[in-house]
Motif scaffolding. Structure first.
Motif, mmCIF file in Angstrom:
data_model
loop_
_atom_site.group_PDB
_atom_site.id
_atom_site.type_symbol
_atom_site.label_atom_id
_atom_site.label_comp_id
_atom_site.label_asym_id
_atom_site.label_seq_id
_atom_site.Cartn_x
_atom_site.Cartn_y
_atom_site.Cartn_z
ATOM 1 N N ALA A 39 50.619 57.747 88.783
ATOM 2 C CA ALA A 39 51.514 56.654 88.396
ATOM 3 C C ALA A 39 51.155 55.394 88.955
ATOM 4 C CB ALA A 39 52.994 56.948 89.426
ATOM 5 N N THR A 92 59.836 53.307 94.647
ATOM 6 C CA THR A 92 61.019 52.668 95.210
ATOM 7 C C THR A 92 61.611 52.192 93.999
ATOM 8 O OG1 THR A 92 59.358 52.098 97.064
ATOM 9 C CG2 THR A 92 61.244 50.550 96.682
ATOM 10 N N ASN A 93 62.986 52.468 94.302
ATOM 11 C CA ASN A 93 63.985 52.209 93.195
ATOM 12 C C ASN A 93 65.018 50.787 93.601
ATOM 13 O OD1 ASN A 93 63.849 55.693 93.067
ATOM 14 N ND2 ASN A 93 62.935 54.337 91.355
ATOM 15 N N VAL A 94 64.893 50.356 94.347
ATOM 16 C CA VAL A 94 65.794 49.171 94.680
ATOM 17 C C VAL A 94 65.987 48.376 93.522
ATOM 18 C CG1 VAL A 94 66.195 47.272 96.233
ATOM 19 C CG2 VAL A 94 64.973 49.306 97.349
ATOM 20 N N SER A 95 67.248 48.025 93.169
ATOM 21 C CA SER A 95 67.535 46.967 92.221
ATOM 22 C C SER A 95 68.747 46.366 92.476
ATOM 23 C CB SER A 95 67.458 47.742 90.893
ATOM 24 O OG SER A 95 67.276 46.769 89.837
ATOM 25 N N ARG A 99 69.385 40.532 89.546
ATOM 26 C CA ARG A 99 68.338 40.111 90.456
ATOM 27 C C ARG A 99 67.424 39.040 90.190
ATOM 28 N NH1 ARG A 99 64.245 44.802 92.415
ATOM 29 N NH2 ARG A 99 63.759 44.173 94.532
ATOM 30 N N GLY A 131 60.302 49.697 83.904
ATOM 31 C CA GLY A 131 60.227 49.884 85.330
ATOM 32 C C GLY A 131 61.834 49.460 85.478
ATOM 33 N N SER A 133 64.368 51.062 86.723
ATOM 34 C CA SER A 133 65.226 51.871 87.763
ATOM 35 C C SER A 133 66.425 52.339 87.233
ATOM 36 C CB SER A 133 65.190 50.958 88.836
ATOM 37 O OG SER A 133 65.641 51.706 90.070
ATOM 38 N N GLU A 137 68.958 46.006 85.839
ATOM 39 C CA GLU A 137 68.164 45.181 85.132
ATOM 40 C C GLU A 137 68.626 45.022 83.611
ATOM 41 O OE1 GLU A 137 64.072 43.734 85.885
ATOM 42 O OE2 GLU A 137 63.871 45.091 84.271
ATOM 43 N N ASP A 163 61.412 53.932 82.422
ATOM 44 C CA ASP A 163 60.965 54.112 83.821
ATOM 45 C C ASP A 163 59.912 55.419 83.852
ATOM 46 O OD1 ASP A 163 61.919 52.829 86.670
ATOM 47 O OD2 ASP A 163 61.175 54.615 86.726
ATOM 48 N N ILE A 164 59.248 55.617 84.915
ATOM 49 C CA ILE A 164 58.443 56.848 85.114
ATOM 50 C C ILE A 164 59.400 57.779 85.544
ATOM 51 C CG2 ILE A 164 57.777 56.243 87.348
ATOM 52 C CD1 ILE A 164 54.838 57.663 86.611
ATOM 53 N N LEU A 218 58.887 56.555 80.372
ATOM 54 C CA LEU A 218 57.540 55.900 80.080
ATOM 55 C C LEU A 218 56.810 55.697 81.320
ATOM 56 C CD1 LEU A 218 56.775 53.948 76.975
ATOM 57 C CD2 LEU A 218 56.150 53.008 79.423
ATOM 58 N N ASN A 219 55.597 56.251 81.611
ATOM 59 C CA ASN A 219 54.652 55.876 82.447
ATOM 60 C C ASN A 219 53.824 54.621 81.825
ATOM 61 O OD1 ASN A 219 52.722 55.794 84.550
ATOM 62 N ND2 ASN A 219 52.061 57.599 84.317
ATOM 63 N N LEU A 220 53.957 53.601 82.699
ATOM 64 C CA LEU A 220 53.122 52.290 82.360
ATOM 65 C C LEU A 220 51.709 52.611 82.212
ATOM 66 C CD1 LEU A 220 54.951 49.380 84.227
ATOM 67 C CD2 LEU A 220 54.891 49.949 81.583
ATOM 68 N N ARG A 236 59.801 43.522 86.226
ATOM 69 C CA ARG A 236 59.954 43.018 87.717
ATOM 70 C C ARG A 236 59.835 43.767 88.825
ATOM 71 N NH1 ARG A 236 64.780 39.176 87.187
ATOM 72 N NH2 ARG A 236 65.701 41.093 87.154
ATOM 73 N N ASN A 237 59.070 43.637 89.986
ATOM 74 C CA ASN A 237 59.152 44.338 91.105
ATOM 75 C C ASN A 237 58.573 45.871 90.819
ATOM 76 O OD1 ASN A 237 60.351 42.185 92.409
ATOM 77 N ND2 ASN A 237 62.019 42.641 91.176
HETATM 78 C C1 LIG Z 1 61.631 48.429 92.744
HETATM 79 S S1 LIG Z 1 62.048 49.174 91.068
HETATM 80 C C2 LIG Z 1 62.387 47.468 90.041
HETATM 81 C C3 LIG Z 1 63.613 47.661 89.448
HETATM 82 C C4 LIG Z 1 63.946 46.422 88.243
HETATM 83 N N1 LIG Z 1 62.771 46.111 87.533
HETATM 84 C C5 LIG Z 1 64.010 45.264 89.236
HETATM 85 O O1 LIG Z 1 63.402 44.312 89.657
HETATM 86 O O2 LIG Z 1 65.053 45.324 90.067
HETATM 87 C C6 LIG Z 1 60.442 49.645 90.533
HETATM 88 C C7 LIG Z 1 60.548 50.709 89.440
HETATM 89 O O3 LIG Z 1 59.379 50.871 88.968
HETATM 90 C C8 LIG Z 1 59.044 52.127 88.292
HETATM 91 N N2 LIG Z 1 57.778 52.572 88.559
HETATM 92 C C9 LIG Z 1 56.808 52.835 89.366
HETATM 93 N N3 LIG Z 1 55.516 53.275 88.855
HETATM 94 C C10 LIG Z 1 55.661 53.132 87.482
HETATM 95 C C11 LIG Z 1 54.907 53.658 86.266
HETATM 96 N N4 LIG Z 1 53.683 53.889 86.649
HETATM 97 N N5 LIG Z 1 55.314 53.519 85.206
HETATM 98 C C12 LIG Z 1 56.674 53.222 85.093
HETATM 99 N N6 LIG Z 1 57.600 52.683 86.170
HETATM 100 C C13 LIG Z 1 56.970 53.012 87.059
HETATM 101 C C14 LIG Z 1 59.808 53.035 89.559
HETATM 102 O O4 LIG Z 1 60.232 54.470 89.342
HETATM 103 C C15 LIG Z 1 60.871 52.258 89.988
HETATM 104 O O5 LIG Z 1 61.982 52.495 89.411
#
Ligand SMILES: C[S@@+](CC[C@H](N)C(=O)[O-])C[C@H]1O[C@@H](n2cnc3c(N)ncnc32)[C@H](O)[C@@H]1O
Length: 296
Positions: A39, A92-95, A99, A131, A133, A137, A163-164, A218-220, A236-237
């Protein structure tokens, strides 16, 4: 009832005691290696306690008693599904709704007027929340669209939210939030876009908002199957959890996935890295546009 099933109670107790055992350095190294390769997530040694506490729940859930055995399992072919659950536990899934409100100001004032004019001419408009979460968003973006054009459903405008983490996408699909989770939502938007939730202290996002959003795993780090470019990308984040090499690999891909006059929004502590400075121009607080769009 205590003591009715002594063998089960003692089995659970002994499993708790075992899972309580510490993670070895070797197990932590293997888990952080998997988190990076699967990831892109960077887990420095300082996160060991967090990793242990998050994964302890996984060990209990699947009945594995120690971290070394867990590493063997998640590294094996049979452990593929658990590998996904492990990544889900480590993300980390904080959202929050709305935001980093300055991005939504830019969206409302600088981005949407042009996009809506194009949509009214019959053009296709696509926004990507990469991403996403638990959905706050993309649903905030959808509320902005509805505020700007209540008849938005007539146009070819969609938000892809990816999101992954399949578990967090299921929460986004549900679109149910606790009263605390909607603290960032102004009252008029609550009135217009939230319904009573399934339990007294919850709310549900209304259908017209959800209908603008398509959720997808989707895995980035992997392939991006979307063929046509986006007008706006929110990522973002998310890259904050990646190392600089992984981040550097993403900027040219985001550039290629954007319309030449598109917009890219990053989280407050994220920046487009040096290798992509020629591709993107900063338009203020973590908002970017392809340099070609700005030079016009
Ligand atoms: C902190 S949350 C951000 C949520 C929202 N974008 C925001 O700013 O409030 C980060 C998200 O990125 C996702 N994430 C982490 N690695 C990833 C990857 N390789 N591909 C896609 N999503 C990923 C996590 O599962 C998580 O839900």
């Amino acid at each position: 009832m205590t003591g009715t099933h002594p063998p089960l109670a003692s089995a659970v107790q002994s499993s708790r005691a075992q899972v309580g055992a510490s993670m070895s350095d070797a197990a932590f190294t293997a888990i952080s290696g998997l988190a990076k390769s699967e990831a892109g997530l960077i887990l420095p040694v300082g996160k060991m306690t967090m990793v242990q506490s998050r994964l302890r729940k996984r060990l209990l859930a699947i009945g594995i008693e120690d971290f070394d055995s867990y590493v063997s399992f998640v590294s094996s072919r049979e452990g593929e599904a658990e590998r996904k659950s492990m990544i889900s536990a480590l993300t980390t899934n904080v959202s929050h709704f709305f935001r980093e409100g300055h991005h939504f100001e830019i969206l409302r004032n600088q981005v949407l007027p042009g996009l809506l004019a194009r949509a009214r001419r019959g053009e296709r408009i696509r926004i990507w929340s990469a991403g996403c979460s638990s959905g706050q968003e993309p649903y905030s973006i959808a509320m902005c669209l509805l505020e700007a054009a209540p008849d938005i459903a007539r146009y070819d405008i969609r938000i892809l939210a990816s999101d992954i983490d399949e578990a967090i996408l299921a929460r986004a699909e549900e679109a149910v939030y606790s009263v605390q989770q909607i603290s960032g939502l102004p009252e008029p938007l609550r009135q217009r876009y939230l319904l009573t939730g399934p339990t007294p202290d919850t709310v549900r996002v209304a259908r017209p908002v959800c209908q603008l959003v398509s959720l997808r795993q989707l895995n980035l780090l992997g392939q991006w199957p979307m063929r046509r470019p986006f007008d706006v990308i929110f990522c973002r984040n998310v890259v904050i959890y990646f190392d600089t090499a992984t981040q550097a690999g993403l900027w040219p891909r985001f550039h290629a996935a954007l319309q030449p006059d598109g917009w890219l929004f990053l989280g407050h502590s994220e920046r487009v890295s040096e290798n992509a400075h020629a591709l993107f121009t900063s338009i203020g607080m973590t908002a970017y546009r392809p340099t070609t769009a700005v030079a016009r």
